[in-house]
Design an enzyme around this catalytic site. Sequence first.
Site, PDB file in Angstrom:
ATOM      1  N   LYS A  54      15.194  12.263  66.178  1.00  0.00           N
ATOM      2  CA  LYS A  54      15.158  12.688  67.582  1.00  0.00           C
ATOM      3  C   LYS A  54      14.520  11.596  68.453  1.00  0.00           C
ATOM      4  O   LYS A  54      15.000  11.292  69.543  1.00  0.00           O
ATOM      5  CB  LYS A  54      14.374  14.009  67.719  1.00  0.00           C
ATOM      6  N   GLN A  98       8.567  21.281  66.471  1.00  0.00           N
ATOM      7  CA  GLN A  98       9.420  21.287  65.281  1.00  0.00           C
ATOM      8  C   GLN A  98       9.056  22.474  64.382  1.00  0.00           C
ATOM      9  O   GLN A  98       7.896  22.638  63.997  1.00  0.00           O
ATOM     10  CB  GLN A  98       9.249  19.955  64.525  1.00  0.00           C
ATOM     11  N   ASP A 121      14.750  23.708  73.423  1.00  0.00           N
ATOM     12  CA  ASP A 121      15.273  24.357  72.218  1.00  0.00           C
ATOM     13  C   ASP A 121      15.843  25.739  72.545  1.00  0.00           C
ATOM     14  O   ASP A 121      16.472  26.367  71.687  1.00  0.00           O
ATOM     15  CB  ASP A 121      14.131  24.514  71.191  1.00  0.00           C
TER      16      ASP A 121
END
Length: 298
Positions: A54, A98, A121
């Site tokens: 990422k 994460q 997200d």
Amino acid sequence: MSAAVIDGKAFAAGLRARVAEYAATFEQSAGRKAGLAVVLVGEDPASQVYVASKHKATIECGMASFEYKLPDDTAQDTLIALVDQLNADPMVDGILVQLPLPRHLDEQAVVERIDPAKDVDGLTPVSTGRLALGLPGLVPCTPLGSLMLLKDRLGDLSGLDAVVIGRSILVGKPMAQLLLAQSCTVTIAHSRTKNLAEVVRRADIVVAAVGRPEMVKGDWLKPGATVIDVGINRLPPTEGKPKGRLVGDVDFASAAAVAEAITPVPGGVGPMTIAVLLRNTLVAAHRNAGVPLADGAL
Ligand code: NDP
């Protein structure tokens, strides 16, 4: 094999190139780069790989990447304080924590703390609610990437029968919402669904997000169906493949003989996830900075 193979890798490369173009014009208008903050707690090897890729992809698109690596024994209060700090930071447009977090941490509380304007997200209750209500907002990356591949392949999805196998917050549920918003007739299947093969056989569109290697067989499919395989499963090592082969939730060989089009694993949905994360960050940046972005530009 008769099915067309949907090239997610190529589509994702195109999306990343568009993101890079818009990131450059954003920087000119806003006087700063769009920024993504990624928070990793602990040493999980798979998560470390995801976070590193990422970071690399964010920089390559001309955006700023802020990495926060916290030890495994980080306290809940410390993590919440970091999320608060990132919520308040004007250089940060997107925040990604994460997952999974180490077990002593309350994942839901951490996700809920993220400012919905920076929820790239798409997992906060506000983002989830806005998706259900059909309001603009940030949508989870994997299902949005899957929808982009479907629309690219099929055009108008209106009236098509879609079966989503899996009902997770991350993939199955948002995927079903997105397909419903496209006026598909949507069925959500899960581990308690009876006669799964029969349910799947009704579908023009099958999205498999189960986490069971090669579960969906070709003879479950309606001839001509379009198949999106979200699954990423590593098979046990063999002599030729000491790391183990990567397969999806769909038995590719038998499915490709029946389907009209299918995503491969790897190289299908997987590359879309990071590309959509970058897209979501840039969309959030425009909104956060008050810089207009044409509808459907990304
Ligand atoms: P979860 O484990 O959270 O959810 C799996 C879903 O599958 C559940 O709803 C479960 O049902 C259902 N299920 C399990 N067994 C069966 C069965 N035998 N028949 C029908 N349904 C079943 O997984 P995720 O949604 O997070 O991920 C799914 C897959 O997608 C995984 O392989 C994961 O690695 C992959 N993935 C890939 C990404 C990418 O970038 N390409 C990103 C995210 C995930 P129930 O709710 O009843 O338990």
